[in-house]
Write a protein that holds these residues in place. Structure first.
Motif, PDB file in Angstrom:
ATOM      1  N   UNK A  44      21.222 -70.198  20.875  1.00 23.80           N
ATOM      2  CA  UNK A  44      20.997 -70.080  22.322  1.00 23.80           C
ATOM      3  C   UNK A  44      20.151 -68.873  22.731  1.00 23.80           C
ATOM      4  N   UNK A  45      20.125 -67.806  21.935  1.00 27.56           N
ATOM      5  CA  UNK A  45      19.344 -66.629  22.312  1.00 27.56           C
ATOM      6  C   UNK A  45      17.848 -66.915  22.333  1.00 27.56           C
ATOM      7  N   UNK A  46      17.412 -67.978  21.658  1.00 23.89           N
ATOM      8  CA  UNK A  46      15.981 -68.294  21.637  1.00 23.89           C
ATOM      9  C   UNK A  46      15.615 -69.454  22.567  1.00 23.89           C
ATOM     10  N   UNK A  47      16.574 -69.932  23.357  1.00 21.50           N
ATOM     11  CA  UNK A  47      16.280 -71.027  24.277  1.00 21.50           C
ATOM     12  C   UNK A  47      15.269 -70.577  25.317  1.00 21.50           C
ATOM     13  N   UNK A  48      14.435 -71.490  25.802  1.00 24.81           N
ATOM     14  CA  UNK A  48      13.491 -71.138  26.870  1.00 24.81           C
ATOM     15  C   UNK A  48      14.232 -70.860  28.174  1.00 24.81           C
ATOM     16  N   UNK A  49      13.589 -70.140  29.081  1.00 30.02           N
ATOM     17  CA  UNK A  49      14.245 -69.761  30.341  1.00 30.02           C
ATOM     18  C   UNK A  49      14.657 -70.972  31.176  1.00 30.02           C
ATOM     19  N   UNK A  50      13.970 -72.098  31.037  1.00 24.20           N
ATOM     20  CA  UNK A  50      14.344 -73.274  31.828  1.00 24.20           C
ATOM     21  C   UNK A  50      15.712 -73.831  31.445  1.00 24.20           C
ATOM     22  N   UNK A  51      16.249 -73.410  30.306  1.00 23.97           N
ATOM     23  CA  UNK A  51      17.588 -73.847  29.891  1.00 23.97           C
ATOM     24  C   UNK A  51      18.647 -73.413  30.896  1.00 23.97           C
ATOM     25  N   UNK A  52      18.391 -72.312  31.608  1.00 30.58           N
ATOM     26  CA  UNK A  52      19.345 -71.811  32.606  1.00 30.58           C
ATOM     27  C   UNK A  52      19.564 -72.837  33.724  1.00 30.58           C
ATOM     28  N   UNK A  53      18.612 -73.746  33.922  1.00 31.28           N
ATOM     29  CA  UNK A  53      18.745 -74.777  34.947  1.00 31.28           C
ATOM     30  C   UNK A  53      19.650 -75.910  34.489  1.00 31.28           C
ATOM     31  N   UNK A  54      19.959 -75.955  33.198  1.00 31.70           N
ATOM     32  CA  UNK A  54      20.783 -77.025  32.638  1.00 31.70           C
ATOM     33  C   UNK A  54      22.233 -76.624  32.450  1.00 31.70           C
ATOM     34  N   UNK A  55      22.438 -75.391  32.011  1.00 33.52           N
ATOM     35  CA  UNK A  55      23.792 -74.932  31.712  1.00 33.52           C
ATOM     36  C   UNK A  55      23.790 -73.427  31.537  1.00 33.52           C
ATOM     37  N   UNK A  56      24.953 -72.794  31.688  1.00 38.54           N
ATOM     38  CA  UNK A  56      25.019 -71.363  31.388  1.00 38.54           C
ATOM     39  C   UNK A  56      24.698 -71.126  29.911  1.00 38.54           C
ATOM     40  N   UNK A  57      23.981 -70.060  29.631  1.00 39.25           N
ATOM     41  CA  UNK A  57      23.617 -69.758  28.247  1.00 39.25           C
ATOM     42  C   UNK A  57      24.833 -69.197  27.508  1.00 39.25           C
ATOM     43  N   UNK A  58      25.174 -69.775  26.355  1.00 38.41           N
ATOM     44  CA  UNK A  58      26.263 -69.209  25.547  1.00 38.41           C
ATOM     45  C   UNK A  58      25.940 -67.772  25.172  1.00 38.41           C
ATOM     46  N   UNK A  59      26.954 -66.929  25.121  1.00 34.79           N
ATOM     47  CA  UNK A  59      26.726 -65.513  24.840  1.00 34.79           C
ATOM     48  C   UNK A  59      27.221 -65.127  23.462  1.00 34.79           C
ATOM     49  N   UNK A  60      26.581 -64.114  22.915  1.00 37.50           N
ATOM     50  CA  UNK A  60      26.998 -63.549  21.636  1.00 37.50           C
ATOM     51  C   UNK A  60      26.850 -64.501  20.472  1.00 37.50           C
ATOM     52  N   UNK A  61      27.715 -64.303  19.510  1.00 40.98           N
ATOM     53  CA  UNK A  61      27.739 -65.124  18.303  1.00 40.98           C
ATOM     54  C   UNK A  61      28.874 -66.131  18.395  1.00 40.98           C
ATOM     55  N   UNK A  62      28.828 -67.177  17.583  1.00 44.25           N
ATOM     56  CA  UNK A  62      29.947 -68.134  17.589  1.00 44.25           C
ATOM     57  C   UNK A  62      31.267 -67.428  17.268  1.00 44.25           C
ATOM     58  N   UNK A  63      32.328 -67.888  17.887  1.00 44.10           N
ATOM     59  CA  UNK A  63      33.663 -67.336  17.664  1.00 44.10           C
ATOM     60  C   UNK A  63      34.306 -68.123  16.528  1.00 44.10           C
TER      61      UNK A  63
END
Length: 118
Positions: A44-63
Motif C-alpha cells: 500500500x505504501x506505493x499505491x498511487x494517490x488516487x487510491x485514497x478515493x477508493x479506500x483508506x490506505x492501510x498503514x505500517x506493515x502487516x500485523x
C-alpha cells in the motif's frame, strides 16, 4: 472497460494508477463493487494517490498474529446485506475463523465498518 462488470477484485495486487486507476475510481463512484484482499504483494505504501478515493490506505506493515494463534472477529454487522445469507440457522459461524496476518486499515469519515477483529 468496466461497463458490464459487477465486481472488481484486487487480490494481493496494488491499486492501479494512471488511466486504469482513474477508470476504477469512476466505476466505484458510480456504484460499482470493489473487493480488496491485501496480501504480501499489495504494498500500500506505493499505491498511487488516487487510491485514497477508493479506500483508506492501510498503514505500517502487516500485523502478524501467528504467535497467538490468530485474530478472531469480535464484531460483525449482521444487519448489512452482504451478511444476510448467514442470518439463518446453521448458515455460517464466523467466530471460529482465525486470521493469522492482516493490515491495519482505519475507517474513514462516514465509513461503515462491517466487521472488525476482537
Amino acid at each position: 472497460m468496466l461497463k458490464n462488470t459487477a465486481l472488481v477484485i484486487l487480490s494481493d495486487a496494488p491499486v492501479p494508477g494512471g488511466a486504469i486507476g482513474q477508470q476504477l475510481v469512476d466505476y466505484v463512484k458510480k456504484g460499482g463493487g470493489l473487493l480488496v484482499a491485501l496480501g504480501s504483494r499489495s504494498n500500500p505504501s506505493s499505491w498511487p494517490s488516487l487510491a485514497e478515493q477508493l479506500m483508506p490506505r492501510p498503514s505500517g506493515e502487516p500485523i502478524d498474529r501467528m504467535a497467538d494463534r490468530g485474530a478472531t472477529l469480535g464484531y460483525l454487522d449482521r444487519g448489512h446485506p452482504v451478511f444476510e445469507i448467514f442470518n439463518g440457522p446453521r448458515s455460517g459461524d464466523f467466530s471460529g475463523a482465525r486470521v493469522l496476518r492482516y493490515w491495519h486499515v482505519a475507517a474513514g469519515k462516514g465509513d461503515r465498518q462491517l466487521a472488525r477483529y476482537g
